[in-house]
Design an enzyme around this catalytic site. Structure first.
Site, PDB file in Angstrom:
ATOM      1  N   TYR A 170     -10.425  32.939 -21.574  1.00  0.00           N
ATOM      2  CA  TYR A 170     -10.860  33.608 -22.771  1.00  0.00           C
ATOM      3  C   TYR A 170     -10.028  33.255 -23.876  1.00  0.00           C
ATOM      4  CZ  TYR A 170     -11.977  37.560 -25.666  1.00  0.00           C
ATOM      5  OH  TYR A 170     -12.305  38.513 -26.846  1.00  0.00           O
ATOM      6  N   LYS A 198     -11.085  31.584 -27.522  1.00  0.00           N
ATOM      7  CA  LYS A 198     -10.875  32.302 -28.921  1.00  0.00           C
ATOM      8  C   LYS A 198     -10.298  31.501 -29.910  1.00  0.00           C
ATOM      9  CE  LYS A 198     -13.957  35.204 -27.912  1.00  0.00           C
ATOM     10  NZ  LYS A 198     -15.119  35.446 -28.559  1.00  0.00           N
TER      11      LYS A 198
END
Length: 256
Positions: free
Chosen positions: A157, A161
């Site tokens: 993740y 990002k």
């Protein structure tokens, strides 16, 4: 005073829940026509129906942002129903937890496909309509996790990002001549369905780490996105706005 956004066409990916739903509702309240895109058609249509019931204009659509054909169908629907695309909120994202050593290549690829590839595909699909109009606003939902902080179980993740911000900066340069801006909001811990699922102890720990003493609301992030979409933000591009109640500021947890 800010110029009104009433009548403008907005696509919100991941718009049926959490931050995306907050964005969809906020832009609708500002008078925008909103296409709510989500993988779950029923959830997307339910959010759109809530907007319509409140007097707004909205359409719910099933969209997997990792699928190029689906993102192109999404933009075609927005143009057919709303006559164009003024604003894209590239918000769709997933955050399954998997620590290194247990994380599989499939786990990693799934997160990158939705969060990073999905951002690219959504932006790419909107460009023809925005270029024809000679203007556009793109707001990407990144995170403090990855670009600024880390959290166990979210290596994939965090990578997605951080990757979004690299994409935003170069895209801003390439799209400036077309009158299109692209910026990113970077939320901290926001009180959403996903966060609530981590349990009350987790929520209390997160609140204690935030100088302002509370978790963020979806409205806090939606208001930041609304600013980036405004006429008043026309000369801002390739930038990020942290929305975290001061969460990243302390050098260590607790008072010094």
């Amino acid at each position: 005073m800010f110029a009104p956004l009433a009548g403008r066409s907005v696509i919100v990916t991941g718009g049926s829940r959490g931050i995306g739903r907050g964005m969809a509702m906020r832009f609708a309240a500002a008078g925008c026509r909103v296409l709510v895109a989500a993988r779950d058609r029923t959830a997307a249509e339910a959010t759109a129906a809530e907007i319509v019931a409140a007097g707004g204009t909205a359409l719910g659509l099933a969209v997997d942002v990792a699928d190029e054909a689906a993102t192109k169908a999404m933009t075609a629907a927005a143009e057919a129903h709303f006559g164009g695309i003024d604003i894209l909120c590239a918000n769709a994202g997933i955050f399954p937890s998997a620590r290194l050593g247990q994380m599989t290549p499939g786990d990693f690829d799934q997160v990158i496909a939705t969060n990073l590839r999905g951002t690219f595909l959504a932006v790419d699909a909107c460009l023809p309509a925005m270029r024809r109009a000679g203007r556009g606003r793109i707001v990407v939902t990144s995170s403090i996790t990855g670009p600024v902080t880390g959290y166990p179980g979210w290596a994939h993740y965090g990578a997605s990002k951080a990757g979004q911000l690299g994409f935003v900066r170069t895209a801003a340069i390439e799209l400036a001549a077309d009158g299109i801006t692209i910026n990113a909001v970077m939320p901290g811990n926001i009180l959403t369905e996903g966060l609530i699922g981590n349990g009350p102890d987790y929520l209390r720990r997160m609140e204690a780490a935030i100088p302002m003493g509370r978790l963020g609301s979806v409205a806090d992030v939606a208001n930041a996105a609304l600013f980036f979409a405004s006429d008043e933000a026309a000369w801002i591009t390739g930038q990020t706005l942290v929305v975290d109640g001061g969460q990243i500021l302390p050098e260590a947890s607790g008072e010094g």
